[in-house]
Structures are given as C-alpha cells and as structure tokens.
Scaffold this motif. Sequence first.
Motif, PDB file in Angstrom:
ATOM      1  N   LYS A 153     -68.420  33.077  38.224  1.00 12.97           N
ATOM      2  CA  LYS A 153     -68.726  32.255  39.073  1.00 12.97           C
ATOM      3  C   LYS A 153     -67.378  30.962  38.824  1.00 12.97           C
ATOM      4  O   LYS A 153     -68.005  30.864  37.829  1.00 12.97           O
ATOM      5  N   GLU A 154     -66.906  31.078  39.844  1.00 17.09           N
ATOM      6  CA  GLU A 154     -65.674  29.843  40.236  1.00 17.09           C
ATOM      7  C   GLU A 154     -66.364  28.445  40.489  1.00 17.09           C
ATOM      8  O   GLU A 154     -66.050  27.596  39.763  1.00 17.09           O
ATOM      9  N   GLU A 155     -67.244  28.384  40.772  1.00 13.32           N
ATOM     10  CA  GLU A 155     -68.073  27.223  40.766  1.00 13.32           C
ATOM     11  C   GLU A 155     -68.520  26.597  39.301  1.00 13.32           C
ATOM     12  O   GLU A 155     -68.957  25.620  38.906  1.00 13.32           O
ATOM     13  N   ILE A 156     -68.618  27.140  38.521  1.00 19.32           N
ATOM     14  CA  ILE A 156     -68.486  26.548  36.799  1.00 19.32           C
ATOM     15  C   ILE A 156     -67.855  26.936  36.033  1.00 19.32           C
ATOM     16  O   ILE A 156     -67.813  26.205  35.002  1.00 19.32           O
ATOM     17  N   ASP A 214     -63.413  25.011  35.475  1.00 17.94           N
ATOM     18  CA  ASP A 214     -62.785  23.855  36.233  1.00 17.94           C
ATOM     19  C   ASP A 214     -61.289  24.731  36.078  1.00 17.94           C
ATOM     20  O   ASP A 214     -60.865  24.862  35.165  1.00 17.94           O
ATOM     21  N   ASP A 253     -55.537  19.538  41.602  1.00 16.48           N
ATOM     22  CA  ASP A 253     -55.994  20.140  42.113  1.00 16.48           C
ATOM     23  C   ASP A 253     -55.452  21.779  42.831  1.00 16.48           C
ATOM     24  O   ASP A 253     -55.529  22.553  42.413  1.00 16.48           O
ATOM     25  N   GLU A 310     -55.101  25.258  41.224  1.00 14.79           N
ATOM     26  CA  GLU A 310     -55.435  26.303  41.788  1.00 14.79           C
ATOM     27  C   GLU A 310     -54.371  27.929  42.290  1.00 14.79           C
ATOM     28  O   GLU A 310     -54.581  28.997  42.477  1.00 14.79           O
ATOM     29  N   GLN A 355     -75.084  33.713  36.412  1.00 15.71           N
ATOM     30  CA  GLN A 355     -75.181  33.110  35.200  1.00 15.71           C
ATOM     31  C   GLN A 355     -76.076  32.886  34.502  1.00 15.71           C
ATOM     32  O   GLN A 355     -77.410  33.267  35.213  1.00 15.71           O
TER      33      GLN A 355
END
Length: 282
Positions: A196-199, A201, A257, A261, A4
């Motif tokens: 990264k997948e966390e950042i 949507d 969701d 995915e 990040q």
Amino acid sequence: MAIQWYPGHMAKAKREVQEKLKLIDVVIEIVDARIPVSSRNPMVDELTANKPRLILLNKSDLADPAVTKEWVHYFEKRNWATLVVDSQRGKGIKQVPEKVRELAKPLLDKFHAKGIHPRALRALILGIPNVGKSTVINRLANKKITKIGDKPGVTKSQQWIKVGKEMELLDTPGILWPKFEDQDVGFRLALTGAIKEEIFDFQETSVFLLRYLTKEYPDRLKERFNLKDLSEDVADLFDEIGKRRGCLVSGGLVDYDKTAEIIFRDFRQGKLGHISLERPKE
Ligand code: GDP
C-alpha cells in the motif's frame, strides 16, 4: 488488494496455505517478472517442498525482456519449471495445463500402474498480494468459472474450477506475505504495487529508483527527463528532475514530495519503459 501483515496475520496465512496444500497435487506459484525474488516469500520453498511446482513469471509485459530471459535461465538452472506469462492479456497461459501435466507425471504414472483412469489434477495458485493470482485464475478458467462442487471430506467452502478436462483449480488462491527484511526488497515491492502507498516513503522509494536506473537504465532516465548527463550525486539528480518538471515551491526551491511522486508515477505508468528491478546475482 495490498494487505498489511502482522505476526497474527502471517501465522494465519501460513496455516491457510498449509490446509490448502493438503488438497492439491501441483502448486502454481506466481511471481512478478520484474522482481522474481523480492516478490516471493522464501518460506514457499519449504512449504511446497513435497509438491511439484510451476513458477509463473507474471506481468512480463512490464518487465525488461532481456532480464526476464536471465531469470528463466536462473530458475531452470535450479530445475524449477518456469513459464513467462502476461495474464492480463493471456499470453503464455495456454501452456500452463500442459506444464502442470508434465510436472505431475509421476502421479499420473502411479494411477496408470494401478490401472486407474487418472482423475483431474488439482492445482493451487499461490503468491503474495497483487501479484496477479486472481487474474491468472480467471484466465485459466477462461472467464467461465465453473464451480464443480465440494469434494467429499473437504471443507465446504472450498470450490474447484475446471480447467479443461484434466485440471482443476482451487477457486481461492493461497496468499503469502512478502518478505520485508531487506529495505531494498521493500522499495521493489512499493514500486511494483505489492504494498500500500500509505505505508512507504515516496522520497526514499524514488531515490532508490533513481540510483537503480542510473546504474541499469541510464539512457531511459536521460530520455524521460530530458537530461544530458546524469549527476553522480543522486540528490543533485533529484533536484534536476524537480526543476525540469517545474516542481518548485516559493523561493525557487524544489518541492521534494511532488518530485518524488512524479518519478514514482512515471515508473508505475510505464513511462520509463519496460524495466526489471532485479537481476539474478550470478
Ligand atoms: P492478486 O491480488 O494476486 O489476486 O492480484 P490481481 O489478479 O488482483 O492483480 C493485481 C493487479 O495486477 C490488477 O490490477 C491486475 O490487472 C494487474 N495484473 C495482473 N496480471 C498482470 C499482467 O500480467 N500484466 C499487467 N500489466 N498487469 C497485471
């Protein structure tokens, strides 16, 4: 590893790249063949302006070969030396040292003119995170990484890796951050694993992918999700795919969701085939 980026990180990365550039003769810039423009920081042109540069279109095994050809043409029109590679399997890597020598010919000629036997050419691998820098280094080193010690006047931590007799690589690549100014660039980076997948949507990213596939690869989309026609409304298409895949919540509504995915993972796992997410504009 995805990183990040914060302004402080960016400035530091740029400085580190500038330091490394002082030590080398040739830059080997790695981009993702599926997104050759979105996977580079435009600053790289300015940073490497006075060094010969070779661009590797890596992960070509995942890209659409017809589009990759268009990109090669695009880069060659700009007089940028380019090679198409799949560093995971080692395809195209053998040509790298030869191309590097070609690019460094003016330097080699200078050595010859002075009557000096040319030393090995020093190269730096450069690119955004996850684009395949380490994989390319390992391939070029033929897995037997030979550390050949420090050069006089060079920071102690810099090590060189021998690639044949005529080329040496800095053992640590130059890392630049991707450029996020444009939202579509962010989606392309997310889909190809550069961030990264966390950042990001999943829903927005999957909708972006559906829109793109509807336009560029409609048949793949139909085939993968067993659809007769593709709804022009992307929300309807998304719903349809959710239903087909049994992604439902109570009341028979689509689980957004989960659907997002599934679309995302199918793309990542190559279940939609070889797909390029970007084509040259002209
Ligand atoms: P770096 O962060 O730029 O050093 O990237 P890595 O070399 O660690 O590679 C990131 C991921 O991409 C790893 O999972 C590699 O196995 C994968 N990878 C690298 N090159 C290729 C390639 O040419 N094809 C495919 N399919 N995967 C690749």
